[in-house]
Each structure stands twice: as C-alpha cells, then as structure tokens.
Motif scaffolding. Structure first.
Motif, mmCIF file in Angstrom:
data_model
loop_
_atom_site.group_PDB
_atom_site.id
_atom_site.type_symbol
_atom_site.label_atom_id
_atom_site.label_comp_id
_atom_site.label_asym_id
_atom_site.label_seq_id
_atom_site.Cartn_x
_atom_site.Cartn_y
_atom_site.Cartn_z
ATOM 1 N N THR A 145 0.853 -1.203 0.000
ATOM 2 C CA THR A 145 0.000 0.000 0.000
ATOM 3 C C THR A 145 0.885 1.248 0.000
ATOM 4 O O THR A 145 1.910 1.282 0.683
ATOM 5 N N PRO A 146 0.500 2.263 -0.772
ATOM 6 C CA PRO A 146 1.352 3.465 -0.836
ATOM 7 C C PRO A 146 1.255 4.306 0.439
ATOM 8 O O PRO A 146 0.301 4.167 1.213
ATOM 9 N N TYR A 147 2.240 5.175 0.644
ATOM 10 C CA TYR A 147 2.137 6.161 1.722
ATOM 11 C C TYR A 147 1.010 7.125 1.391
ATOM 12 O O TYR A 147 0.704 7.356 0.210
ATOM 13 N N PRO A 148 0.362 7.699 2.408
ATOM 14 C CA PRO A 148 -0.710 8.663 2.128
ATOM 15 C C PRO A 148 -0.201 9.805 1.260
ATOM 16 O O PRO A 148 0.950 10.238 1.396
ATOM 17 N N THR A 149 -1.043 10.241 0.344
ATOM 18 C CA THR A 149 -0.651 11.388 -0.481
ATOM 19 C C THR A 149 -1.235 12.688 0.089
ATOM 20 O O THR A 149 -0.827 13.781 -0.289
ATOM 21 N N GLU A 150 -2.195 12.545 0.993
ATOM 22 C CA GLU A 150 -2.799 13.720 1.638
ATOM 23 C C GLU A 150 -2.151 13.924 3.001
ATOM 24 O O GLU A 150 -1.679 12.974 3.619
ATOM 25 N N GLY A 151 -2.174 15.165 3.458
ATOM 26 C CA GLY A 151 -1.746 15.451 4.820
ATOM 27 C C GLY A 151 -0.298 15.881 4.960
ATOM 28 O O GLY A 151 0.123 16.262 6.055
ATOM 29 N N LEU A 152 0.481 15.816 3.867
ATOM 30 C CA LEU A 152 1.858 16.312 3.978
ATOM 31 C C LEU A 152 1.844 17.836 4.096
ATOM 32 O O LEU A 152 1.013 18.510 3.469
ATOM 33 N N VAL A 153 2.746 18.362 4.886
ATOM 34 C CA VAL A 153 2.806 19.819 5.072
ATOM 35 C C VAL A 153 4.130 20.349 4.519
ATOM 36 O O VAL A 153 5.165 19.672 4.601
ATOM 37 N N PRO A 154 4.103 21.545 3.915
ATOM 38 C CA PRO A 154 5.365 22.104 3.394
ATOM 39 C C PRO A 154 6.246 22.599 4.540
ATOM 40 O O PRO A 154 5.758 23.245 5.465
ATOM 41 N N LEU A 155 7.522 22.294 4.472
ATOM 42 C CA LEU A 155 8.474 22.781 5.472
ATOM 43 C C LEU A 155 9.326 23.867 4.812
ATOM 44 O O LEU A 155 10.464 23.642 4.418
ATOM 45 N N GLU A 156 8.719 25.030 4.653
ATOM 46 C CA GLU A 156 9.474 26.142 4.067
ATOM 47 C C GLU A 156 10.591 26.522 5.030
ATOM 48 O O GLU A 156 10.387 26.511 6.254
ATOM 49 N N ALA A 157 11.750 26.819 4.486
ATOM 50 C CA ALA A 157 12.926 26.945 5.341
ATOM 51 C C ALA A 157 13.850 28.034 4.821
ATOM 52 O O ALA A 157 14.501 27.855 3.791
ATOM 53 N N PRO A 158 13.910 29.170 5.516
ATOM 54 C CA PRO A 158 14.885 30.194 5.121
ATOM 55 C C PRO A 158 16.324 29.683 5.264
ATOM 56 O O PRO A 158 16.577 28.757 6.042
ATOM 57 N N ARG A 159 17.224 30.287 4.508
ATOM 58 C CA ARG A 159 18.658 29.938 4.584
ATOM 59 C C ARG A 159 19.100 29.850 6.054
ATOM 60 O O ARG A 159 18.779 30.727 6.854
ATOM 61 N N GLY A 160 19.848 28.792 6.363
ATOM 62 C CA GLY A 160 20.366 28.634 7.722
ATOM 63 C C GLY A 160 19.511 27.742 8.600
ATOM 64 O O GLY A 160 19.915 27.388 9.707
ATOM 65 N N THR A 161 18.323 27.360 8.083
ATOM 66 C CA THR A 161 17.434 26.484 8.852
ATOM 67 C C THR A 161 17.969 25.058 8.840
ATOM 68 O O THR A 161 18.436 24.570 7.812
ATOM 69 N N LEU A 162 17.859 24.401 9.982
ATOM 70 C CA LEU A 162 18.125 22.961 10.061
ATOM 71 C C LEU A 162 16.795 22.243 10.263
ATOM 72 O O LEU A 162 16.022 22.609 11.156
ATOM 73 N N ILE A 163 16.528 21.247 9.401
ATOM 74 C CA ILE A 163 15.361 20.388 9.592
ATOM 75 C C ILE A 163 15.883 19.002 9.966
ATOM 76 O O ILE A 163 16.744 18.442 9.277
#
Ligand code: FE2
Length: 287
Positions: free
Chosen positions: A218-236
């Motif tokens: 079964t595939p991973y859900p395609t709904e519910g992902l959130v964007p992780l916008e990240a200015p320069r210098g951000t660590l995720i």
C-alpha cells in the motif's frame, strides 16, 4: 533557542510526536554561503563527462540502481546529473556543473570545508536530544535543485535506503538557500514516522544491482503532507521513518541544500545496504 545542551524539551516532544523538527537560524548565512561556494567549486572541478557519470532520479524510476558509479560512491565525492539536464540528442543543455542534481556521499569526511561544517558540539547535542545514543555520520549529500531542471523527490522514508536494526537513521537537512513551495521545499507527513516501513532497498552480493523489497504494497498517504518552508540557515531534523518528498524546482531560483544522514552506532548496519564505506570508519559530530 538551541544551546550546547541540545534542543528544548518542547522541541524534543514535537520531534517525538511529529517525526520532524524545524530549527530556523541554526547556521549563520556566512557559513551557508561558504559551503555553497565550496559545493560549486567541487562541482566544477570534479564534474565528470555525462558518459562517465550517472543521472540521479528520485522520482521512482531509479535509473541509478544498477550503476557502479553510484553504488560505489559511499566513500567518495561524486557528481550526479539531473535527468532534465539533457536535450533530445543526449547533450547537456548548459555547462556541466550547472546540470548536477547532487554531490555525494562523503564530503563530510573528504573535503575540509564540508568537514568543518559537518562537525560541531551543537549538532552532537541535537543528535543526542532526538535520541541517538552514539551518532555516526553515514553519508552527506549536497543537493542543487537547480532552477527549472531540479527534479522532484518522490515520497519515501530514509530507513528504506539506510537500513539499521533497530531503525536509527536521522536526517539533518540544512537550507543553504531559502526553500519555498515555489522552488521545491521539503514536504513531510506529521506523525507519519509511526507508519511501518513499506520498502527496503538491498544490494546483491556482487554489488552490481540494488532492488526494492516490498514489505507492504500500500502506498504512503498522499494527503496530509505539510510544506516545510525553510529560510537559509534552517536545520530540519527528520526521523528516518518519516514520509517526506520535495517537488521539482519550476522557479528561476536555486534551492541548494546540504544533508547529513546519521545512524546510531549501537544499531547493526547490514552489509546489503547499498552504501558501504570500505575505506573509512564512521565518525560522530564531535570527532
Ligand atoms: Fe530523504
């Protein structure tokens, strides 16, 4: 506020609950620009001819899976081209180093600028805060996500490709340029790290081909992902079982990022992982 003691308790709780953590301003802009310059220098000086190298695709077509240039890159610095870098006649559309998808996979050991960037007491503290007992730096990648040709990365979990028993891989993703929804920022599924892993990539004994073992079709859900916008210098920081993806860069702005994947030295790292480092031991963030 990040100190040498690591991230705060509420940040640790957020990571545990959601499987990721966004830490803005972790790296200063000057250090990002220095790494960026170094990556461009390496791209220019190490860029192979298209015939020697590999097109790196992460959109599910896996053209690199049978490629020795890719499969033997765990203890080297190698360059991988974008699929869309070539015209209909197979020629590069622009200067070779501007057509790269990424550099990989051992800049953190082999290049002095990347080595300095990749080792600090603060990174060691973050690693400890997110549960790594004995962090070991397994791979590094510098991802160019070039304007117009930067390809998408399909939804996946890193544990699929960097398998340990028990699971331990954690991704450290640094925004070297501002990452937005326009230029292909990361998207992640909050809490998705609790979904049992669906695939495991293994290389054959002669290390000539890697294949995907399907544990759950079964595939991973395609709904519910959130964007992780990240200015320069951000660590995720990403749990290795968190589903994540990034879109293509359709903008005219670059979206450079640097990633380090870390495993726990207390876990077993099986020999059928594609990435092996026969010439180098793994080190921690403070070595
Ligand atoms: Fe990933």
């Amino acid at each position: 506020m990040i100190t040498k003691d690591g991230v705060s308790r509420s940040q640790t709780e957020f990571f545990s609950e959601n499987g990721y953590l966004v830490l803005p301003d972790f790296i200063d802009a000057q250090a990002c620009l220095q790494l960026r310059d170094r990556a461009m220098y390496l791209a220019e000086t190490l860029c192979p001819t298209p015939q020697e190298a590999t097109v790196f695709t992460a959109d599910g077509t896996a053209e690199h899976a049978t490629d020795n240039y890719f499969l033997s890159s765990g203890d080297k610095i190698r360059c991988f081209f974008e699929k869309d870098a070539f015209d209909e006649n197979g020629n590069l559309r622009q200067q070779a180093h501007l057509c790269l998808n990424k550099l990989g996979h051992a800049m953190h050991d082999l290049d002095p600028v990347f080595r300095d960037f990749s080792h600090s007491v603060r990174l060691a503290a973050v690693a400890q805060s997110v549960g790594l007992a004995q962090e070991l730096l397994l791979q590094s990648m510098y991802i160019f996500k070039q304007p117009r040709i930067g390809g998408e990365v399909a939804c996946h979990v890193d544990h699929t490709y960097l398998w340990t028993e028990p699971q331990s891989v954690v991704g450290f993703w640094f925004a070297i340029d501002d990452a937005t929804t326009q230029n292909g920022c990361m998207w992640a599924l909050p809490g998705g790290h609790r979904i049992p892993v669906k695939t495991r990539n293994r290389v054959n004994e002669s290390r000539t081909v890697s294949t995907m073992e399907v544990l759950d079709p079964t595939p991973y859900p395609t709904e519910g992902l959130v964007p992780l916008e990240a200015p320069r210098g951000t660590l995720i920081v990403l749990n290795g079982t968190l589903p994540h993806r990034s879109g293509p860069n359709t903008s005219d702005k670059p979206r450079h990022a640097y990633t380090i994947h870390v495993i726990d030295g207390t876990a077993d790292y099986p020999p059928d992982n594609w990435l092996q480092r026969p010439s180098m031991p793994m080190l921690g963030f403070m070595n």
